[in-house]
Design an enzyme around this catalytic site. Structure first.
Site, PDB file in Angstrom:
ATOM      1  N   GLU A  56      48.184  75.065  43.256  1.00 32.49           N
ATOM      2  CA  GLU A  56      47.910  73.775  43.882  1.00 32.49           C
ATOM      3  C   GLU A  56      47.107  73.932  45.177  1.00 32.49           C
ATOM      4  O   GLU A  56      46.243  73.114  45.469  1.00 32.49           O
ATOM      5  CB  GLU A  56      49.218  73.029  44.166  1.00 32.49           C
ATOM      6  CG  GLU A  56      49.920  72.494  42.916  1.00 32.49           C
ATOM      7  CD  GLU A  56      50.614  73.584  42.124  1.00 32.49           C
ATOM      8  OE1 GLU A  56      50.783  74.692  42.672  1.00 32.49           O
ATOM      9  OE2 GLU A  56      50.980  73.332  40.965  1.00 32.49           O
ATOM     10  N   HIS A 113      60.805  66.658  38.950  1.00 25.22           N
ATOM     11  CA  HIS A 113      59.851  65.841  38.198  1.00 25.22           C
ATOM     12  C   HIS A 113      60.077  64.371  38.531  1.00 25.22           C
ATOM     13  O   HIS A 113      59.757  63.506  37.741  1.00 25.22           O
ATOM     14  CB  HIS A 113      59.999  66.073  36.683  1.00 25.22           C
ATOM     15  CG  HIS A 113      59.739  67.486  36.266  1.00 25.22           C
ATOM     16  ND1 HIS A 113      60.681  68.478  36.370  1.00 25.22           N
ATOM     17  CD2 HIS A 113      58.624  68.079  35.758  1.00 25.22           C
ATOM     18  CE1 HIS A 113      60.170  69.628  35.943  1.00 25.22           C
ATOM     19  NE2 HIS A 113      58.925  69.407  35.565  1.00 25.22           N
TER      20      HIS A 113
END
Lengths: 424, 322
Positions: B56, B126
């Site tokens: 990322e 999540h």
């Protein structure tokens, strides 16, 4: 009870099985990705000590002699003198600005002593439109490209003529005109950014590359790993130029990594790499030029590790005698200084002599002093600058806050040192 | 189109009309784990729609560099929960690019998009809605749509906006409710909240999935003759102070709701600002109905964690009874 004959037959049978297992029937194994590796039935580790140390490429001996004439880049005398003057003017400017911090006239400074050839040698090999991402110790690249003494000084004073109008600390230079991205203090963050810009250049098909400077310390950051990996997988025309100067503040290179420096990591990423003598301007130039050609013509990243030495302290906030002996520094610098090595070459070549040196020393000191005096007088920008450029426009909440600040200033006008600032 | 298709459509239009634009991230090439980039690689080519290695910080750093060099970069972070390795690049680099360079350089052409929020079974990694972690960062814009029509217009605005933007996409809404999303290129202004229902008793402010929860609460309240004004904030930062304050001046009562934990959430910022701007108009303390200060969201306990319509309605009743 088993007879000897039966035992013998069993034994032979067992040995036969073992013999069959000593060789695989397969030659190579195509494993995931593009690894087409030979199979081996020897349990064998790769030990770092068994890898050859990457050699250091050098063109000029420390006494200024060219080792192999065929390696000498073709520069005119004018170009040679320009590069020498860039290196020495930088050094002279460094001396003055370092002292000026000691005297409280600027708040902070970082010198470039010992690394001048890494800057100028590499800058000379680039196209002026190649984009430069630096770390903070690459002022010579700017010097080579034409950043003026006033430009350096204004930024250090943080006055209204500075590229960032005093928003950042000294030495955080930037120049759109000279394609030098503004420095930030965070380390290695520029590395994946350099890859992104290189990728955009690849798509734009503009025949340009991006160069990214970083120290051996910064190479430990996660961003460095990400950058190298991305550059290889995305085939970006980027040059990664590592200034391995032996120290990250007080942390020596032996504490920074355990492998064979930074160049050795190149092949691990699928990147071509080279190690050069960073104090040899010609070696730096040749390697950067060849790397650039590879990057632009073959659309691939290249890693250059320039071995050099940080002669100065990390910054004005550092006193390196706390972790290394002053003798070590003095001896290293005396034994191998990029500027004196180049000067010796120039003298042998015949385009420089003691008279020119004396004249230049005087001239460079004078112009540095004049620039300093001129720039010290320039005021800081108006405080309204605080609210500019957070976004492309001054958003409503910032307009409100600016109004609050203005009201506060009206009420407490005399609390602020107005002589230093341009009026609101 | 549903929200996922609206996002895909926005990227499609961008790739079609802006030849510098590229879309990238983990698994973007085959269409993305939520299929927001489906078909785009075939249509626009491997150099424009591609996978990056799994990093990322690399994705965002790379995106910044693309933008600096003049390319429109649409970077996908696979889940908002995984944006944190890129936090340094976002906070110390992207948000400061223009400011620190005196406008010599900027990365305004960067848009980061990430699936966001509770999905029913997402657990701790999540489900996160980390907008508050970016609210506190000057120089970036954070935008969260409530549905497909909003998503397309807001995402296109983010992409066209000359500042780095983070676009959080409520993943639970990706495939639910299709809306009649206009085919053409359109934008919805950033930093403009939208009043969804007008009312006189209570102002309600929220964003993303929670808008639908509060819609129900508005109806529950209406049955008891309580008239609620529901506002979708849309842009979290810079947020539309004027629209919210104008409403609170009218109603005198404010309820803010968000999935993220209550302490230091965006609701705290809104409450403090409204308290200052509308102090004399307030008839009751401001209610914040949010997640608890536990990690969002504990897997088998999601029903207990979330700021449900019942919790919100209790808040409505407390406001009215004050």
């Amino acid at each position: 009870m088993l007879t000897r004959r039966v035992l013998h037959r069993l034994f032979r049978c067992a040995v036969g099985q073992i013999n069959k297992r000593q060789q695989s029937t397969q030659q190579n194994l195509l494993i995931s990705g593009h690894i087409n590796a030979p199979l081996t039935n020897k349990l064998q580790f790769l030990f770092p000590k068994d890898r050859p140390i990457i050699p250091v490429y050098r063109v000029l001996e420390t006494d200024g002699h060219v080792i192999d004439e065929t390696q000498t880049p073709s520069f005119s005398d004018e170009q040679i003198v320009k590069m020498y003057k860039d290196m020495t003017l930088l050094s002279t400017m460094d001396e003055l600005l370092y002292q000026s911090q000691r005297q409280g006239r600027i708040s902070f400074y970082m010198t470039n002593y010992g690394e001048e050839a890494t800057h100028v040698g590499s800058a000379a090999a680039l196209d002026p439109n190649d984009l430069v991402y630096g770390q903070y110790r690459e002022a010579g690249v700017l010097m080579y490209r034409g950043f003026q003494l006033d430009d350096f000084m204004n930024q250090c004073f943080g006055n209204l003529k500075a590229s960032c109008k005093g928003i950042q600390m000294p030495v955080h230079y930037g120049s759109k005109k000279l394609n030098f991205v503004t420095i930030s203090s965070t380390l290695a963050t520029q590395m994946p950014q350099a890859v992104g810009s290189a990728y955009a250049y690849k798509r734009a098909q503009n025949m340009l590359c991006v160069i990214c400077y970083f120290g051996e310390g910064a190479s430990s950051e996660g961003d460095a790993h990400a950058a190298l990996n991305f550059s290889a997988t995305l085939e970006a025309p980027v040059l990664f130029f590592c200034r391995n100067n032996g120290y990250a503040i007080s942390t020596s290179a032996t504490e920074q990594y355990r492998g064979d420096g930074v160049a050795s990591r190149g092949p691990g990423y699928g990147i071509a790499a080279i190690r050069v003598d960073g104090n040899d301007l010609f070696a730096v130039y040749n390697a950067t030029k060849a790397a650039r050609d590879m990057a632009v013509n073959e659309m691939r990243p290249v890693l250059i590790e320039a071995m050099t030495y940080r002669v100065g302290h990390h910054s004005t906030s550092d006193d390196s005698s706390a972790y290394r002996s002053i003798d070590e520094v003095r001896i290293r610098d005396k034994r191998d200084n990029p500027i004196s090595r180049f000067r010796k070459y120039m003298t042998l070549r015949g385009c420089w002599n003691e008279e020119k040196e004396e004249e230049w020393v005087k001239e460079s000191k004078r112009s540095v002093m004049e620039s300093f005096t001129r720039c010290e007088k320039i005021k800081r920008a108006s405080p309204a600058t605080i609210f500019e450029n957070v976004f492309d426009k001054v958003e409503p909440h910032l307009q409100r806050q600016m109004k609050e600040m203005n009201e506060h200033i009206k009420l407490h006008h005399d609390h602020f040192p107005w002589t230093q600032y341009e009026s609101m | 189109m549903n929200l996922c298709q609206a996002v895909q459509n926005s990227i499609d239009l961008t790739l079609a009309n802006d030849h510098t634009s590229i879309a990238f991230g983990e698994d973007v090439a085959f269409g993305g784990v939520f299929r927001c980039t489906v078909d785009l690689r075939q249509k626009y080519g491997a150099d424009r729609v591609f996978n990056t290695p799994l990093s990322e910080q690399g994705i965002v750093g790379f995106g910044i560099g693309c933008a600096v060099a003049g390319a429109t970069a649409i970077a996908e972070i696979q889940f908002a929960d995984y944006i944190f390795p890129a936090y340094d690049q976002i906070v110390n680099e992207a948000s400061k690019y223009r400011y620190r360079s005196g406008n010599l350089f900027d990365c305004g052409r960067l848009t980061i998009r990430a699936p966001w929020g509770a999905v029913g079974h997402g657990g701790l990694y999540h489900s996160q809605s980390p907008e508050a972690q970016f609210l506190h960062t000057p120089g970036i814009k954070v935008v969260i749509p409530r549905g497909a029509i909003q998503a397309k217009g807001l995402l296109l605005s983010c992409i066209k906006d000359d500042n780095p933007c983070i676009f959080f996409e409520p993943k639970i809404l990706y495939r639910s409710a299709k809306e009649n999303v206009p085919i053409k290129d359109y934008t919805i202004p950033l930093s403009k909240a939208e009043v969804l229902t007008e009312g006189t008793d209570i102002t309600m402010v929220t964003w993303g999935t929670q808008v639908h929860v509060l819609h129900e609460v508005v109806q529950m309240a209406a049955k008891e003759n309580i008239s609620c004004e529901l506002i979708d904030l849309r842009t979290i930062v810079p947020w539309d102070v004027d629209t919210v304050c104008k409403s609170v001046v009218k109603t005198g009562k404010l309820l803010i709701s968000h999935e993220a934990p209550i302490t230091g959430g965006v609701g705290a910022e809104i409450a403090a600002t409204v308290m200052k701007e509308c102090f004399l108009n307030l008839e009751a303390p401001i209610e914040r109905i949010c997640g608890y200060d536990v990690h969002p969201i504990p897997h088998t306990y999601e029903t207990f964690y979330i700021p449900s319509k019942w919790k919100c309605f209790d808040g409505v009743k407390r406001l009215m009874a004050y």
